[in-house]
Write an enzyme that holds these catalytic residues in place. Structure first.
Site, PDB file in Angstrom:
ATOM      1  N   HIS A 150     -14.598   0.216  -0.949  1.00 37.22           N
ATOM      2  CA  HIS A 150     -13.706   0.801   0.060  1.00 37.22           C
ATOM      3  C   HIS A 150     -13.681   2.313  -0.115  1.00 37.22           C
ATOM      4  CE1 HIS A 150     -11.186  -2.794   1.638  1.00 37.22           C
ATOM      5  NE2 HIS A 150     -12.391  -3.184   1.303  1.00 37.22           N
ATOM      6  N   TYR A 162      -1.565   0.646   4.505  1.00 33.74           N
ATOM      7  CA  TYR A 162      -0.236   0.746   3.893  1.00 33.74           C
ATOM      8  C   TYR A 162       0.681   1.299   4.976  1.00 33.74           C
ATOM      9  CZ  TYR A 162      -2.299   0.364  -0.857  1.00 33.74           C
ATOM     10  OH  TYR A 162      -2.942  -0.051  -1.992  1.00 33.74           O
ATOM     11  N   TYR A 207      -5.463   7.350  -6.741  1.00 40.27           N
ATOM     12  CA  TYR A 207      -5.791   5.984  -6.301  1.00 40.27           C
ATOM     13  C   TYR A 207      -7.158   5.555  -6.840  1.00 40.27           C
ATOM     14  CZ  TYR A 207      -5.499   1.924  -3.159  1.00 40.27           C
ATOM     15  OH  TYR A 207      -5.425   0.650  -2.649  1.00 40.27           O
ATOM     16  N   LYS A 258      -2.640  -0.156  -9.503  1.00 40.84           N
ATOM     17  CA  LYS A 258      -3.052   0.397 -10.802  1.00 40.84           C
ATOM     18  C   LYS A 258      -3.084  -0.621 -11.943  1.00 40.84           C
ATOM     19  CE  LYS A 258      -4.176   4.613 -10.391  1.00 40.84           C
ATOM     20  NZ  LYS A 258      -5.282   4.065  -9.566  1.00 40.84           N
ATOM     21  N   PRO A 300       3.116  -2.908  -7.482  1.00 41.56           N
ATOM     22  CA  PRO A 300       1.727  -3.042  -7.017  1.00 41.56           C
ATOM     23  C   PRO A 300       1.265  -2.008  -5.984  1.00 41.56           C
ATOM     24  CG  PRO A 300       3.115  -4.722  -6.008  1.00 41.56           C
ATOM     25  CD  PRO A 300       3.976  -3.994  -6.993  1.00 41.56           C
TER      26      PRO A 300
HETATM   27  C1  PHB Z   1      -4.133  -6.849  -2.979  1.00 40.58           C
HETATM   28  O1  PHB Z   1      -5.139  -6.947  -2.288  1.00 40.58           O
HETATM   29  O2  PHB Z   1      -3.587  -7.841  -3.484  1.00 40.58           O
HETATM   30  C2  PHB Z   1      -3.504  -5.517  -3.182  1.00 40.58           C
HETATM   31  C3  PHB Z   1      -4.186  -4.385  -2.779  1.00 40.58           C
HETATM   32  C4  PHB Z   1      -3.596  -3.146  -2.956  1.00 40.58           C
HETATM   33  C5  PHB Z   1      -2.359  -3.024  -3.519  1.00 40.58           C
HETATM   34  C6  PHB Z   1      -1.675  -4.160  -3.942  1.00 40.58           C
HETATM   35  C7  PHB Z   1      -2.253  -5.411  -3.780  1.00 40.58           C
HETATM   36  O3  PHB Z   1      -1.786  -1.804  -3.660  1.00 40.58           O
END
Ligand code: PHB
Length: 396
Positions: free
Chosen positions: A76, A205, A386, A298, A294
């Site tokens: 990504h 997000y 990130y 990280k 989450p």
């Molecule tokens: C996930 O795909 O489970 C996931 C991806 C990014 C995040 C948290 C969880 O920040």
């Protein structure tokens, strides 16, 4: 009567930290035995988050764990931050020359377990009654009962405490000696796994007036999505129809591709750091020492960074007898851990509404998102964190 076994490093917990530690030690010619209370199947089937920093991928590939992440994972090159109805892309390679990979944690565990067992490693799954002894002595040990009910005493030079956030390792440090920090959050994520094609190429997000949502992926046919809910929420509180309606309303502008939901869970948010990562001859690594919410993706990456430093320090000890690097393990690892804590906290608080949020704070968060996404310095700050900071040690 218990049977005594002997190894150089006794490792409690066969998650990413414990298995990677065992793997890196093996490459340095150091023996280890790993124990875990879960079965192999349980470890390989528990679905967790899925973002790997470029550096984490490099460790797996370059140390010969597996290159499956390169084939089956998805690279990504950015994420989208969405607020007030508009999307803003953060272009990782353009800003910092690195990317991330979407490759679920249980796939990493499948790779690590296969690679360890291929190399003849001693991993005991399904153990019970594990207990740690003599951490402050020169000869610590771990007692446990194996899956067939036989009692063992594992004698070692060092203990790797990698038994996750619910494990026993950190609680074996007396409270008066343990320096730790905990922060709860007044919200949780409702997560779903569904059978559907991806709704977007990259993660979204999204911060909105109804709360946060994250659109993530697992594969071409399975998708992972989350939306912010109050802490007390249970999975029964939401019907599938309500879930889709809520998710869709939180990412207006993207038409979600719906499909059967086959798993629902509620993820609690907590920030925790146990700074006492060394207690005599026991060393904590990964979730046993720290957890992050989450939002910053990280968790596993911080575990990998700890283990690189720890394996390097143990290798130095067996090489030249010096404990200097071992004594520096905690301070070295903690620098990155606190950066990870800050980034995870920052992303979380910028993107989520608290239950009793003041209207001023909501507008202020949108102002912050606007500032971050419209400035190259802001986007670079986010992209750098990130995709992950450079590691503190090199590895072989
Ligand atoms: C996930 O795909 O489970 C996931 C991806 C990014 C995040 C948290 C969880 O920040």
């Amino acid at each position: 009567m218990s049977e005594t076994i002997r190894t150089q490093v006794g490792i409690i917990g066969a998650g990413p930290a414990g298995l990677l530690l065992s793997h890196l030690l093996d490459r340095a010619g150091i023996s280890s035995v790993v124990i875990d209370k879960r079965s192999r199947e349980e470890i390989e089937k528990t679905i967790r988050a899925g973002i790997l920093e470029q550096g984490t991928v490099d460790v797996l590939v370059n140390t010969g764990v597996s290159d499956r992440v390169l084939r089956d994972g998805h690279k990504h090159d950015g994420i989208e931050l969405r607020f007030q109805g508009e999307g803003h892309r953060i272009d990782f390679p353009g800003l910092v020359g690195r990317s991330v990979y979407l490759y679920p944690q249980h796939e990493v565990l499948i790779d690590l377990i296969a690679s360890r067992l291929d190399a003849g490693a001693d991993i005991r799954f399904g153990v019970s009654n594990a207990d740690l002894h003599g951490q402050l002595s020169d000869s610590p040990s771990i007692s446990f009962t194996d899956s067939e009910g036989r009692d063992f005493l594992l004698e070692c030079d060092f203990i790797g405490g990698t038994d996750g956030s619910q494990g026993i390792a950190k609680w074996s440090i007396p409270e008066t000696e343990r320096r730790d920090f905990f922060r709860p959050y007044p919200f949780a994520w409702f997560g779903i796994l569904c059978e559907a094609p991806p709704s977007a190429d990259e993660l979204i997000y999204s911060a909105g007036d109804r709360g946060f949502a994250l659109i993530s992926q697992r594969s071409d046919t399975v998708q992972r999505m989350y939306f912010q809910v109050p802490n007390e929420t249970s999975t029964e509180d939401w019907s599938d129809e309500q879930i889709w309606e809520e998710l869709q309303s939180r990412v207006a502008g993207t038409e979600l591709k719906q499909g059967p939901i086959f798993q629902k869970d509620v993820l609690q948010f907590r920030s925790y750091v146990c700074e006492t990562m060394q207690y005599g001859r026991m060393f904590l690594a990964g979730d046993a020492a720290h957890t992050v919410p989450p939002t910053g993706a990280k968790g596993m990456n911080l575990a990998v960074a700890d283990v690189l430093v720890l394996a390097d320090a143990m290798a130095a000890y067996y090489d030249n007898g010096s404990t200097e690097k071992l004594d520096n393990y905690a301070p070295t690892a903690l620098k990155r851990i606190w950066r990870g804590q800050q980034f995870s906290y920052w992303m979380t608080s910028m993107l989520h509404a608290t239950p009793d949020e003041h209207p001023f704070d909501q507008q202020r968060r949108y102002g912050e998102l606007e500032m971050v996404t419209s400035s190259e310095a802001g986007r670079t700050y986010l992209a750098e964190a990130y995709t992950g900071w450079p590691f503190d040690v090199s590895y072989n």
